[in-house]
Design an enzyme around this catalytic site. Structure first.
Site, PDB file in Angstrom:
ATOM      1  N   TYR A 151       0.881  -1.178   0.098  1.00  0.00           N
ATOM      2  CA  TYR A 151      -0.008   0.017   0.116  1.00  0.00           C
ATOM      3  C   TYR A 151       0.884   1.153   0.113  1.00  0.00           C
ATOM      4  CZ  TYR A 151      -2.984   3.804   1.284  1.00  0.00           C
ATOM      5  OH  TYR A 151      -3.645   4.952   1.768  1.00  0.00           O
ATOM      6  N   LYS A 155       1.324   4.397  -2.870  1.00  0.00           N
ATOM      7  CA  LYS A 155       0.833   6.037  -2.346  1.00  0.00           C
ATOM      8  C   LYS A 155       2.079   6.769  -2.753  1.00  0.00           C
ATOM      9  CE  LYS A 155      -3.119   5.505  -1.960  1.00  0.00           C
ATOM     10  NZ  LYS A 155      -4.201   6.274  -2.488  1.00  0.00           N
TER      11      LYS A 155
HETATM   12  N1  NAP Z   1      -8.360   6.406   5.502  1.00  0.00           N
HETATM   13  C1  NAP Z   1      -7.353   6.602   5.492  1.00  0.00           C
HETATM   14  O1  NAP Z   1      -6.514   6.871   6.456  1.00  0.00           O
HETATM   15  C2  NAP Z   1      -6.412   7.437   4.323  1.00  0.00           C
HETATM   16  C3  NAP Z   1      -5.282   8.006   4.460  1.00  0.00           C
HETATM   17  C4  NAP Z   1      -4.653   8.440   3.288  1.00  0.00           C
HETATM   18  C5  NAP Z   1      -4.984   8.020   2.121  1.00  0.00           C
HETATM   19  N2  NAP Z   1      -6.069   7.571   2.025  1.00  0.00           N
HETATM   20  C6  NAP Z   1      -6.838   7.200   0.398  1.00  0.00           C
HETATM   21  O2  NAP Z   1      -7.992   7.892   0.317  1.00  0.00           O
HETATM   22  C7  NAP Z   1      -8.709   7.260  -0.499  1.00  0.00           C
HETATM   23  C8  NAP Z   1     -10.107   6.614  -0.157  1.00  0.00           C
HETATM   24  O3  NAP Z   1      -9.888   5.882   1.055  1.00  0.00           O
HETATM   25  P1  NAP Z   1     -11.029   5.855   2.283  1.00  0.00           P
HETATM   26  O4  NAP Z   1     -10.155   6.096   3.409  1.00  0.00           O
HETATM   27  O5  NAP Z   1     -12.249   6.792   1.964  1.00  0.00           O
HETATM   28  O6  NAP Z   1     -11.341   4.500   2.604  1.00  0.00           O
HETATM   29  P2  NAP Z   1     -12.717   3.869   1.966  1.00  0.00           P
HETATM   30  O7  NAP Z   1     -13.757   3.947   3.166  1.00  0.00           O
HETATM   31  O8  NAP Z   1     -12.569   2.156   2.242  1.00  0.00           O
HETATM   32  O9  NAP Z   1     -13.261   3.959   0.608  1.00  0.00           O
HETATM   33  C9  NAP Z   1     -12.514   3.569  -0.574  1.00  0.00           C
HETATM   34  C10 NAP Z   1     -13.516   3.663  -1.751  1.00  0.00           C
HETATM   35  O10 NAP Z   1     -12.632   3.416  -2.828  1.00  0.00           O
HETATM   36  C11 NAP Z   1     -13.451   2.287  -3.552  1.00  0.00           C
HETATM   37  N3  NAP Z   1     -12.794   1.307  -4.032  1.00  0.00           N
HETATM   38  C12 NAP Z   1     -11.788   0.582  -3.594  1.00  0.00           C
HETATM   39  N4  NAP Z   1     -11.466  -0.190  -4.427  1.00  0.00           N
HETATM   40  C13 NAP Z   1     -11.952  -0.318  -5.543  1.00  0.00           C
HETATM   41  C14 NAP Z   1     -11.994  -0.958  -6.802  1.00  0.00           C
HETATM   42  N5  NAP Z   1     -11.400  -1.962  -7.102  1.00  0.00           N
HETATM   43  N6  NAP Z   1     -13.064  -0.352  -7.686  1.00  0.00           N
HETATM   44  C15 NAP Z   1     -13.752   0.397  -7.420  1.00  0.00           C
HETATM   45  N7  NAP Z   1     -14.007   1.105  -6.381  1.00  0.00           N
HETATM   46  C16 NAP Z   1     -12.950   0.821  -5.334  1.00  0.00           C
HETATM   47  C17 NAP Z   1     -14.519   1.740  -2.411  1.00  0.00           C
HETATM   48  O11 NAP Z   1     -15.497   1.226  -3.050  1.00  0.00           O
HETATM   49  P3  NAP Z   1     -15.559  -0.447  -3.125  1.00  0.00           P
HETATM   50  O12 NAP Z   1     -16.626  -0.649  -1.841  1.00  0.00           O
HETATM   51  O13 NAP Z   1     -16.015  -0.483  -4.316  1.00  0.00           O
HETATM   52  O14 NAP Z   1     -14.250  -0.955  -2.578  1.00  0.00           O
HETATM   53  C18 NAP Z   1     -14.550   3.078  -1.759  1.00  0.00           C
HETATM   54  O15 NAP Z   1     -15.582   3.807  -2.334  1.00  0.00           O
HETATM   55  C19 NAP Z   1      -7.895   5.731  -0.937  1.00  0.00           C
HETATM   56  O16 NAP Z   1      -7.208   6.093  -2.065  1.00  0.00           O
HETATM   57  C20 NAP Z   1      -7.049   5.784   0.160  1.00  0.00           C
HETATM   58  O17 NAP Z   1      -5.844   5.045  -0.143  1.00  0.00           O
HETATM   59  C21 NAP Z   1      -7.013   7.071   3.083  1.00  0.00           C
END
Ligand code: NAP
Length: 260
Positions: A151, A155
């Protein structure tokens, strides 16, 4: 009559940071095409439509070319004013203990699917010489991620890619911005099997705050934004800390059992 509002495409908009980014878009006058791979997408769309915006949904696996092509087909000829490439997934545990297909899906979603979509939509933007791209990277990209090795690598790729693409497009009217959140309170940690880790259970940032910061950076055409002062400090320190020390620090946050 066709909508006169600008169009934003937000991936991973069913929940979490993506849903909050989508809310920012509709609050600021955009129509939306939102995509994710799960059933929660339709309830997200129903909430977003309450603003009066036109909201189209595309339920597709964005780790695949076919899934991204479905999204591109749904966009059709309508110009994309803003692409918010946010879909992503994490995966905890030691690399050799991970299921390789799941690890590959992290790479295929976060990297290959994301840059394929940006390549297709970015070319259309370049033809029109207009558009904004926001990529959700992470402060995780500044650290070798022991027990989230794949992961953090994805990033790191996205953070770097975002700056490079921005520079390549510097003589156009297209802006590329990178949102780099720290740990944020979403489903990410549960989905990534990280709930037995310190980072999984610690207090986290509000996804609405993170999205607002990211949306504003995109609209202002900023190159990058780290959401939250603690994360700003952490990313500044990461730039001057040797990689082995960063990996050790990451272990303390992400090693299975570190929640205790
Ligand atoms: N939360 C954190 O601490 C954090 C920190 C830094 C960066 N981020 C980044 O922020 C972004 C959003 O993450 P989040 O924290 O909001 O997590 P989340 O609540 O798990 O949401 C992730 C989203 O991405 C979608 N997704 C994942 N894999 C997919 C796939 N193969 N095809 C289509 N949709 C997909 C998920 O839908 P599905 O149900 O379809 O999987 C969901 O809508 C990500 O890129 C993550 O790496 C998160």
């Amino acid at each position: 009559m066709a909508s006169q509002r600008p169009l934003a495409v937000v991936t991973g908009a069913s929940v979490g940071i993506g849903l909050e980014l989508a809310k920012q878009c509709v609050a600021n006058g955009f129509d939306l095409i939102i995509a994710s791979d799960d059933d929660q997408l339709e309830s997200a769309a129903a909430t977003l439509r309450q603003s009066g915006a036109e909201v189209k949904t595309v339920q597709a696996d964005l780790s695949t070319t076919d899934g991204n092509d479905e999204l591109i087909a749904a966009i059709g000829d309508r110009p994309v004013d803003a692409l918010l490439a946010n879909a992503g997934r994490g995966l905890g545990k030691g690399f050799l203990d991970q299921d390789f297909d799941q690890a590959r899906k992290v790479v295929d979603t976060n990297v290959t699917g994301t840059i394929y979509l940006i390549h297709r939509v970015g070319n259309a933007m370049r033809t029109r010489n207009q558009g904004r791209i926001l990529i959700t990277g992470s402060i995780a990209g500044f650290m070798p991620g022991s027990f989230q090795a794949v992961y953090n690598g994805t990033k790191s790729f996205l953070n770097s890619f975002s700056f490079a693409l921005r520079d390549e497009l510097k003589d156009t009217a297209i802006t590329v911005s990178c949102l780099m959140p720290g740990p944020t309170d979403t489903e990410f940690f549960e989905r990534g099997d990280l709930m037995d880790t310190k980072v999984g259970v610690q207090k986290k940032d509000d996804p609405a705050m993170v999205a607002e910061v990211g949306f504003k950076a995109m609209m202002n055409g900023e190159g990058d934004v780290v959401a939250g002062w603690k994360n700003k400090l952490q990313s500044a320190l990461a730039n001057v800390t040797p990689a082995p020390l960063l990996a050790k620090a990451h272990r303390s946050m992400a090693e299975p059992g570190s929640a205790n």
